[in-house]
Write an enzyme that holds these catalytic residues in place. Structure first.
Site, PDB file in Angstrom:
ATOM      1  N   LYS A  45      -0.158   5.705-108.030  1.00 44.04           N
ATOM      2  CA  LYS A  45      -0.619   5.485-109.346  1.00 44.04           C
ATOM      3  C   LYS A  45       0.052   4.605-110.422  1.00 44.04           C
ATOM      4  O   LYS A  45       1.333   4.959-111.375  1.00 44.04           O
ATOM      5  CB  LYS A  45      -0.757   7.077-109.667  1.00 44.04           C
ATOM      6  N   CYS A 135     -10.317  -0.614-113.476  1.00 46.44           N
ATOM      7  CA  CYS A 135     -10.234   0.846-114.535  1.00 46.44           C
ATOM      8  C   CYS A 135     -11.836   1.334-115.183  1.00 46.44           C
ATOM      9  O   CYS A 135     -11.762  -0.029-115.846  1.00 46.44           O
ATOM     10  CB  CYS A 135      -9.766   1.993-114.444  1.00 46.44           C
ATOM     11  N   LYS A 173      -6.590  -5.886-108.649  1.00 44.28           N
ATOM     12  CA  LYS A 173      -7.651  -4.824-108.274  1.00 44.28           C
ATOM     13  C   LYS A 173      -8.463  -4.686-108.934  1.00 44.28           C
ATOM     14  O   LYS A 173      -9.083  -4.964-110.476  1.00 44.28           O
ATOM     15  CB  LYS A 173      -7.263  -3.662-108.457  1.00 44.28           C
TER      16      LYS A 173
END
Length: 431
Positions: A45, A135, A173
């Site tokens: 994480k 995110c 990502k």
């Protein structure tokens, strides 16, 4: 048995099933449990500056009898200290040397800050880094996450900074909250990325409580847009993985780790067929636990055996050439629906769908007090909707009626039309 092991830009893993950077990878305790259960790898994480999370954090979309068809979260990166995370990463890599352990990173857009975090993280012995450019909430308002991942120049520059200091593979990502994910993918690869992972969560508000009038999840009567994931996002993720894997303008080919709604071996196989080398799972583990990987491993082994695949590289990307621009599809290919009267339960769903929503190509007749349904072949366009809504497997089939016509795409048709070699196609006339 088939060999499920993979080599992902130099990182070896016993199988392609990894945990995504998310709540299930927030501690060494969790990742140890996951590796013991059979997961081949994990992305820790996201670590970075110390943050404070809110409560509550999750909301879900349920549909029919399916709970958690989609999951929304407004949780940020890890709220555990950097020191605790780094210590546990070092410990897990020592205990599980044959598993892939990648660490997700996110900090402010300063070169020296990225260099410092990269060096401290790699000192743990981890196998690689994943830069969180995806995110969509909380961190993006602070100039991180998707705020970077939505601007090609930023994505390229920060990747370059990280590659200056990194000695392990660097994976980027990608955010799906963008018009065309290929632009960011290309920028990351130009910056030196060794791999890509996609997709991160999709911006969303899942629902509103009709009693309190507060959207969910509620934080003292307020909420915020969050990241949407789970089975509902799988089609979007598959499309984006394909678009990057098949991108002819990519500066160079890098491996892809597929993410988005994966909860079974068959989901994973679909991502790999469209170009992913590994897959990452989050929501399914939050819903069902780590042991779902047992069925994923067994299912993929059985499928590979049935198909004659000895190793994962035998089928990775094998479906890429089956996806084309619409203009390259065959206009002369004709299929018509056929209803098997022996298995039909006379529910009428096909008729309603066709009559009200599609092409009015199913007739209804009453015989001895029962409604019977037959396809009007002269007007059926082969849209497939009737077979989709039919509750009886195999009752409605789509029958090939091409009758030997040669292939002709829209692009070919336009060329022949411009050259005066064919007459314009007349649209069908519906009564």
């Amino acid at each position: 048995m088939p060999d499920l092991s993979i080599n992902f830009c130099g990182i070896k893993s016993p199988n392609p099933f990894w945990l995504a950077s998310a709540p299930p990878t927030n501690s060494g305790y969790q990742i140890a449990r996951a590796f013991d259960a059979g997961w081949g790898g994990a992305v820790w994480k996201t670590i970075g500056e110390t943050i404070v999370n809110v409560s509550s954090r999750y909301s879900a979309v349920h549909y029919a009898n399916q709970r958690v068809m989609g999951l929304n979260n407004i949780e940020l990166i890890t709220d555990r200290s950097l020191e605790d995370n780094l210590r546990e990463i070092r410990d897990i890599k020592k205990r599980y040397p044959n598993h892939a352990l990648i660490v997700s990173l996110m900090v402010e857009s300063k070169r020296e800050t990225w260099h410092d975090l990269v060096k401290r993280t790699e000192d743990t012995g981890c196998d690689g880094l994943e830069l969180n450019f995806g995110c969509p909430h909380g961190m993006s308002e602070r100039g991180m996450g998707s705020a970077v991942g939505q601007v090609p120049d930023y994505a390229c520059q920060i990747t370059e900074w990280v590659k200056e200091a990194a000695t392990t593979p660097v994976m980027i990502k990608l955010t799906p909250n963008i018009t065309d994910i290929r632009y960011i993918a290309r920028a990351a690869v130009r910056g030196g990325a060794d791999a890509l992972s996609m997709i991160n969560t999709i911006n969303s508000i899942t629902s509103v409580d009709l009693d309190t009038l507060v959207p969910r999840p509620a934080v003292r009567g307020m909420t915020s847009h969050g990241g949407y994931c789970g089975p509902a996002v799988k089609p979007i993720a598959l499309n984006m993985v394909h678009s990057v894997a098949a991108d002819a303008d990519m500066p160079r080919r890098v491996p892809i780790s597929g993410i988005g709604g994966i909860q079974s071996w068959s989901d994973a196989a679909e991502f790999m067929l469209l170009g992913a080398t590994s897959v990452q799972v989050c929501t399914a583990v939050m819903h069902y636990g780590f042991r779902i990987v047992e069925g994923m491993i067994e299912g993929m082994e059985n499928w590979m055996s049935e198909k004659g695949f000895n190793k994962t590289t035998d089928f990775i990307g094998k479906s890429l050439h089956h996806v084309a621009d619409w203009g390259d599809l065959d206009l002369n290919y004709v299929i018509k629906a056929n209803i098997n009267q022996q298995t039909c339960i006379h529910c009428g769903l096909c008729y309603i769908a066709c009559e009200d929503g599609c092409h009015q190509s199913i007739r209804m007749e009453q015989r001895n007090g029962t409604n019977y349904y037959e396809v009007k072949e002269d007007t059926c366009v082969g849209c497939n909707m009737c077979s989709i809504v039919c509750p009886v497997e195999g009752c409605i089939t789509m029958v090939d009626q091409t009758n030997g016509k040669p292939e002709m795409s829209w692009k070919q048709y336009q060329k022949l039309l411009a050259e005066g070699k064919i007459a314009p196609i007349q649209p069908p006339i519906h009564a």
